[in-house]
Design a protein around this motif. Structure first.
Motif, PDB file in Angstrom:
ATOM      1  N   ALA A 168       2.349 -19.462   5.494  1.00  0.00           N
ATOM      2  CA  ALA A 168       1.976 -20.675   6.240  1.00  0.00           C
ATOM      3  C   ALA A 168       3.113 -21.694   6.240  1.00  0.00           C
ATOM      4  CB  ALA A 168       0.715 -21.280   5.634  1.00  0.00           C
ATOM      5  N   ALA A 169       3.841 -21.758   5.129  1.00  0.00           N
ATOM      6  CA  ALA A 169       4.918 -22.742   5.015  1.00  0.00           C
ATOM      7  C   ALA A 169       6.232 -22.258   5.612  1.00  0.00           C
ATOM      8  CB  ALA A 169       5.126 -23.095   3.543  1.00  0.00           C
ATOM      9  N   SER A 170       6.326 -20.967   5.903  1.00  0.00           N
ATOM     10  CA  SER A 170       7.612 -20.403   6.307  1.00  0.00           C
ATOM     11  C   SER A 170       8.175 -20.980   7.613  1.00  0.00           C
ATOM     12  CB  SER A 170       7.526 -18.878   6.390  1.00  0.00           C
ATOM     13  OG  SER A 170       6.608 -18.457   7.389  1.00  0.00           O
ATOM     14  N   PRO A 171       7.364 -21.310   8.626  1.00  0.00           N
ATOM     15  CA  PRO A 171       7.962 -21.914   9.819  1.00  0.00           C
ATOM     16  C   PRO A 171       8.654 -23.241   9.525  1.00  0.00           C
ATOM     17  CG  PRO A 171       5.775 -21.067  10.319  1.00  0.00           C
ATOM     18  CD  PRO A 171       5.925 -20.999   8.835  1.00  0.00           C
ATOM     19  N   LEU A 172       8.037 -24.054   8.677  1.00  0.00           N
ATOM     20  CA  LEU A 172       8.665 -25.325   8.316  1.00  0.00           C
ATOM     21  C   LEU A 172       9.938 -25.089   7.515  1.00  0.00           C
ATOM     22  CD1 LEU A 172       8.750 -28.392   8.136  1.00  0.00           C
ATOM     23  CD2 LEU A 172       7.205 -28.248   6.157  1.00  0.00           C
ATOM     24  N   ARG A 173       9.873 -24.174   6.558  1.00  0.00           N
ATOM     25  CA  ARG A 173      11.054 -23.861   5.760  1.00  0.00           C
ATOM     26  C   ARG A 173      12.167 -23.312   6.654  1.00  0.00           C
ATOM     27  NH1 ARG A 173       9.534 -19.923   1.194  1.00  0.00           N
ATOM     28  NH2 ARG A 173      11.552 -20.562   0.344  1.00  0.00           N
ATOM     29  N   GLY A 174      11.783 -22.495   7.627  1.00  0.00           N
ATOM     30  CA  GLY A 174      12.769 -21.969   8.555  1.00  0.00           C
ATOM     31  C   GLY A 174      13.392 -23.057   9.408  1.00  0.00           C
ATOM     32  N   ALA A 175      12.567 -24.008   9.853  1.00  0.00           N
ATOM     33  CA  ALA A 175      13.076 -25.111  10.670  1.00  0.00           C
ATOM     34  C   ALA A 175      14.071 -25.959   9.884  1.00  0.00           C
ATOM     35  CB  ALA A 175      11.914 -25.967  11.161  1.00  0.00           C
ATOM     36  N   ILE A 176      13.790 -26.164   8.604  1.00  0.00           N
ATOM     37  CA  ILE A 176      14.707 -26.933   7.751  1.00  0.00           C
ATOM     38  C   ILE A 176      16.036 -26.208   7.617  1.00  0.00           C
ATOM     39  CG2 ILE A 176      15.087 -27.768   5.396  1.00  0.00           C
ATOM     40  CD1 ILE A 176      12.045 -28.254   5.250  1.00  0.00           C
ATOM     41  N   ARG A 177      15.974 -24.887   7.429  1.00  0.00           N
ATOM     42  CA  ARG A 177      17.203 -24.092   7.341  1.00  0.00           C
ATOM     43  C   ARG A 177      17.983 -24.139   8.654  1.00  0.00           C
ATOM     44  NH1 ARG A 177      17.822 -19.622   3.482  1.00  0.00           N
ATOM     45  NH2 ARG A 177      16.245 -19.804   1.840  1.00  0.00           N
ATOM     46  N   LEU A 178      17.257 -24.086   9.774  1.00  0.00           N
ATOM     47  CA  LEU A 178      17.919 -24.124  11.082  1.00  0.00           C
ATOM     48  C   LEU A 178      18.652 -25.444  11.266  1.00  0.00           C
ATOM     49  CD1 LEU A 178      18.437 -22.814  13.828  1.00  0.00           C
ATOM     50  CD2 LEU A 178      16.277 -23.800  14.631  1.00  0.00           C
ATOM     51  N   ALA A 179      17.997 -26.545  10.866  1.00  0.00           N
ATOM     52  CA  ALA A 179      18.625 -27.859  10.994  1.00  0.00           C
ATOM     53  C   ALA A 179      19.856 -27.971  10.101  1.00  0.00           C
ATOM     54  CB  ALA A 179      17.613 -28.954  10.645  1.00  0.00           C
ATOM     55  N   ARG A 180      19.793 -27.336   8.927  1.00  0.00           N
ATOM     56  CA  ARG A 180      20.894 -27.452   7.971  1.00  0.00           C
ATOM     57  C   ARG A 180      22.060 -26.531   8.311  1.00  0.00           C
ATOM     58  NH1 ARG A 180      18.431 -25.812   3.587  1.00  0.00           N
ATOM     59  NH2 ARG A 180      19.547 -23.845   3.308  1.00  0.00           N
ATOM     60  N   THR A 181      21.763 -25.312   8.801  1.00  0.00           N
ATOM     61  CA  THR A 181      22.816 -24.318   9.001  1.00  0.00           C
ATOM     62  C   THR A 181      23.163 -24.065  10.459  1.00  0.00           C
ATOM     63  OG1 THR A 181      21.280 -22.439   9.110  1.00  0.00           O
ATOM     64  CG2 THR A 181      22.008 -23.152   6.914  1.00  0.00           C
ATOM     65  N   GLY A 182      22.218 -24.354  11.356  1.00  0.00           N
ATOM     66  CA  GLY A 182      22.436 -24.040  12.758  1.00  0.00           C
ATOM     67  C   GLY A 182      22.331 -22.564  13.072  1.00  0.00           C
TER      68      GLY A 182
END
Length: 334
Positions: free
Chosen positions: A287-301
């Motif tokens: 359930a939390a993985s989309p948010l965690r993924g979005a944070i990674r996307l913002a940080r790493t591109g």
């Protein structure tokens, strides 16, 4: 101990050994599993021969391809000429865990006084100070088990951008005590750990999936053994082009999730509602993985990096339904 002392152990035979091997003087044993990579194996052995250390060490090559034995045939002349101290053995039962178990048991039986057992894979090159730094870290950190970084060396230099992806990046950046270790690709295990844990060291249920090392390390930590990390003891790992393909990255990420569930279930075994707790944790992570993924996307591109927690969480849930990605069944595709 005579060279044929281990032949009677089921599934293992000795192909050869170095002449005049003074086994009782060996302080460190390096175990090196191999499967159908004779040229890479020779490069790994060359890096071990070049180690800068005053410690007496021996090498055990575990050939896990019992028919053609290309690795054993390539390595044997080095041992028989005395250029490499140690043994070449055949682990007749196929599988990652079977090979490790064969090598570690051989070390225990043939080298009565060693203090440190090290592990390196046949697609890795040890830096010249690797063995000394790993042993020194164990001693200075007071750690029973020490891990080190596997630095990816991509066959295609343009793939270097993948080095920071969680599949390839080391879990720690600095030397010190750590709460967990996950891989045997660059590892030191104290003899005291092997004595306490006893054979078979790695669970054969992980033979073709991987994760037997992660499970062993988790169980060792549960027993109270101290874990450490040596950032300076690096090995360079060859990464073929296929390992940056989307399908391989996805499969490895899902597999990591499956292993996480299986290891946690073993860790919690015997406690109340253990299965339910593991499932609820997996669902929460999904359930939390989309948010965690979005944070990674913002940080790493990086979209691929952002999808990693999603795939791992999905793999954790799929494990509840018997899904097992056995990437080592077809090592040529791994």
């Amino acid at each position: 101990m005579p060279s044929d002392a281990f032949v009677s152990i089921a599934g293992v035979s000795i192909a050869g050994r170095s002449p005049g091997l003074a086994a009782e003087t060996v302080e460190a044993v390096v175990t090196l599993p191999t499967f159908k990579r004779p040229q890479l194996l020779l490069e790994t052995l060359a890096s071990l021969k070049a180690q800068k250390t005053a410690r007496r060490f021996a090498v055990i090559v575990m050939e896990n391809e019992a028919e053609a034995r290309e690795g054993a045939k390539a390595a044997l002349p080095l041992f028989e000429r005395g250029e490499m101290p140690g043994l070449v053995i055949i682990a007749h039962e196929r599988g990652n865990c079977s090979a490790y178990n064969a090598g570690w048991q051989t070390a225990m039986l043939h080298f009565p006084n060693f203090k440190h057992l090290l592990v390196i894979d046949d697609d890795e090159i040890a830096e010249p100070d690797w063995l000394e730094r790993m042993c020194k870290a164990a001693e200075t950190l007071g750690a029973d088990i020490v891990g080190g970084p596997q630095v990816p060396v991509f066959a295609d230099p343009s793939h270097a951008r993948w080095a920071d992806h969680p599949v390839f990046a080391p879990p720690y950046r600095e030397t010190g005590r750590v709460p967990a270790l996950y891989s045997s690709g660059n590892l030191l295990v104290g003899r005291n750990v092997l004595v306490a844990m006893g054979p078979p060291f790695l669970d054969l249920r992980f033979n073709f999936m991987g994760g037997g090392d992660s499970d062993f390390l988790s169980r060792s930590a549960q027993r109270g053994f101290a874990l450490g990390w040596c950032a300076e003891a690096r090995v360079r790992e060859t990464v073929p082009a296929r390992r940056v393909e989307a399908g391989w990255i996805r499969a490895r990420s899902l597999r990591n999730g499956v292993i996480s569930t299986l290891v946690e279930k073993k860790k919690r075994a015997g406690t109340p509602f253990s299965g339910t707790k593991v499932l609820l944790k997996s669902l929460a992570l999904l359930a939390a993985s989309p948010l965690r993924g979005a944070i990674r996307l913002a940080r790493t591109g990086s979209l691929a990096t952002s999808l990693y927690p999603v795939y791992v969480a999905l793999g954790r849930v799929l494990a509840e339904f018997g899904y097992a990605n056995e990437q080592y069944r077809q090592p040529e595709k791994n």
